[in-house]
Design a protein around this motif. Sequence first.
Motif, mmCIF file in Angstrom:
data_model
loop_
_atom_site.group_PDB
_atom_site.id
_atom_site.type_symbol
_atom_site.label_atom_id
_atom_site.label_comp_id
_atom_site.label_asym_id
_atom_site.label_seq_id
_atom_site.Cartn_x
_atom_site.Cartn_y
_atom_site.Cartn_z
ATOM 1 N N ALA A 67 0.743 -1.256 -0.724
ATOM 2 C CA ALA A 67 -0.085 0.223 0.104
ATOM 3 C C ALA A 67 0.740 1.533 0.054
ATOM 4 O O ALA A 67 1.676 1.343 0.601
ATOM 5 N N PHE A 68 0.697 2.126 -0.845
ATOM 6 C CA PHE A 68 1.409 3.658 -0.837
ATOM 7 C C PHE A 68 0.551 4.495 0.116
ATOM 8 O O PHE A 68 -0.707 4.746 0.083
ATOM 9 N N VAL A 69 1.492 5.165 1.528
ATOM 10 C CA VAL A 69 0.391 5.797 2.121
ATOM 11 C C VAL A 69 1.992 6.922 1.934
ATOM 12 O O VAL A 69 2.733 7.487 1.346
ATOM 13 N N GLY A 70 0.403 7.950 1.674
ATOM 14 C CA GLY A 70 0.377 9.541 1.730
ATOM 15 C C GLY A 70 0.715 9.853 0.289
ATOM 16 O O GLY A 70 1.112 11.162 -0.034
ATOM 17 N N ALA A 71 0.142 8.850 -0.525
ATOM 18 C CA ALA A 71 0.070 9.223 -1.826
ATOM 19 C C ALA A 71 -0.981 8.512 -2.308
ATOM 20 O O ALA A 71 -1.186 7.393 -2.301
ATOM 21 N N ASN A 72 -1.854 9.049 -3.336
ATOM 22 C CA ASN A 72 -3.189 8.440 -3.944
ATOM 23 C C ASN A 72 -2.569 7.503 -5.303
ATOM 24 O O ASN A 72 -3.163 8.134 -5.783
ATOM 25 N N LEU A 73 -2.234 6.719 -4.629
ATOM 26 C CA LEU A 73 -1.304 5.215 -6.160
ATOM 27 C C LEU A 73 -1.899 4.766 -5.965
ATOM 28 O O LEU A 73 -2.190 3.548 -6.790
ATOM 29 N N GLY A 74 -3.155 3.606 -4.688
ATOM 30 C CA GLY A 74 -3.711 3.112 -5.069
ATOM 31 C C GLY A 74 -2.715 1.583 -4.164
ATOM 32 O O GLY A 74 -1.818 1.351 -3.372
ATOM 33 N N HIS A 75 -2.425 0.581 -5.218
ATOM 34 C CA HIS A 75 -2.205 -0.683 -4.220
ATOM 35 C C HIS A 75 -1.668 -1.377 -5.865
ATOM 36 O O HIS A 75 -1.954 -1.787 -6.269
ATOM 37 N N LEU A 76 -0.205 -2.082 -5.091
ATOM 38 C CA LEU A 76 0.201 -3.574 -5.713
ATOM 39 C C LEU A 76 0.203 -5.164 -4.696
ATOM 40 O O LEU A 76 -0.270 -5.071 -3.497
ATOM 41 N N SER A 77 -0.105 -5.828 -5.993
ATOM 42 C CA SER A 77 -0.377 -7.004 -4.802
ATOM 43 C C SER A 77 0.595 -7.983 -6.173
ATOM 44 O O SER A 77 0.930 -7.855 -6.990
ATOM 45 N N PHE A 78 1.791 -9.194 -5.339
ATOM 46 C CA PHE A 78 2.537 -10.139 -5.880
ATOM 47 C C PHE A 78 2.414 -11.138 -5.810
ATOM 48 O O PHE A 78 1.285 -11.822 -5.123
ATOM 49 N N GLU A 79 2.441 -11.961 -6.819
ATOM 50 C CA GLU A 79 2.789 -13.627 -6.868
ATOM 51 C C GLU A 79 4.158 -13.800 -6.206
ATOM 52 O O GLU A 79 3.872 -15.099 -6.017
ATOM 53 N N GLN A 80 4.922 -13.157 -5.569
ATOM 54 C CA GLN A 80 5.941 -13.795 -5.108
ATOM 55 C C GLN A 80 5.549 -13.643 -3.762
ATOM 56 O O GLN A 80 5.162 -12.983 -3.209
#
Length: 410
Positions: free
Chosen positions: A313-326
């Motif tokens: 999760a990006f904290v302090g910026a409205n960039l959204g979320h990432l999800s990893f297969e690793q």
Amino acid sequence: MSLRRLVLPLIALCLGGSALGGLGVDGVSGATYTATSSHGAAVGAANDWTPPTVALGAVAGTVSGTVGLTATAADDRGTVASVVVQRAAVGTTTWTTICTRTAAPYTCSWDTTGLPDGGQALRAVATDDSGYTATSATVLTTVDNATASVRITSPVSGTTLGATTTVTAEAASNRTVDSVALQYRLAGAASWTGLCLDTVAPYSCTWDSGLVAAGSYELRAVMTYAGTRTLTSATVTATVSGTVRGSDVQVTDVLTPGMPAMGDVITLTYSGVVAPGSLRTGWDGTGSTPLSIDFHGQNVLGNPITASRDWAAFVGANLGHLSFEQNYVQPQATVRFAASMTRSTQTVGGVPVTVVTVTLGLPTSGAMNLKSGTSAASISWAPSASATSTTGSPVVTTTVVEKGVLDRDF
């Protein structure tokens, strides 16, 4: 009566006037010759030595339905007994009679509806009252009785489009409808871009209109029918409101393969221009601005993309979320990294887009929970709806999967 007066007409009758030249006779007129012997026999010389003339009038290059045909014919000595108008498929020698006329005007109606579409040759054959015939020059035409229609049924002109648009066309033909291609272009542009090719009605596809820049766009349908023929619909003009979505996400490892570390770069590419102040309150988009990234291990609640995977999760910026297969973090643990981001505007496919580059700093907490991923895998990005286009439309939150060859990301 002299023998010469009796014999010369007979020679003229049998051999023609030219044969008399060798007998010292200069020529024979076209008058009827009559000779009478002492036995009372009468012989008549032919009064018509030439065939008629005939021509077929002009015919359109492409014809359909019932077509009027007109021939002209004349004979300089006798009369025209008949004119026959004929046709043959181009490439064949079999002539079929369309009509026969025994008196001027030599006109007839040609019904083409029962013929296959394609090239046809036409001619006229005239016969005079002495039995002489003449054939006109051949006239070529193409029979085309195919009917076809195509139009865009949705959206209608004047519509303002959102992030996704269903484009639908209606097509019909008395021949086969082979396919309908749906296309779009920025209004006034030189070239068209394909949306989809549909072979089964209803002819439709989904256009990710949020992936193009705001502006006025034209839509059209190109129908292919009867094998090779095409018909293009009238254009429909609609407005794309400037909705922006994610386009791509990439990660570049710098120092520590398989593990998030200082210097690693996350690149987020949007489909259009994003207002910098919506990415971080008060930011004008110049220079770099700080933020944090929380990397969560499996089973940490809140992954908006795929449950039970590592995510960030990006904290302090409205960039959204990432999800990893690793798996980069121990299960149920979190590692926070300091980071900074920069913004640039680039041109992708002729469209200006915002590219945000996030560079990892040092971990600020939980560093002992980091672990290394060893296989190639993809990364997904769900943008934040708090970010907006320059027109104020929220960024679409549809998940974007990393493009290109799979790698180990971090």
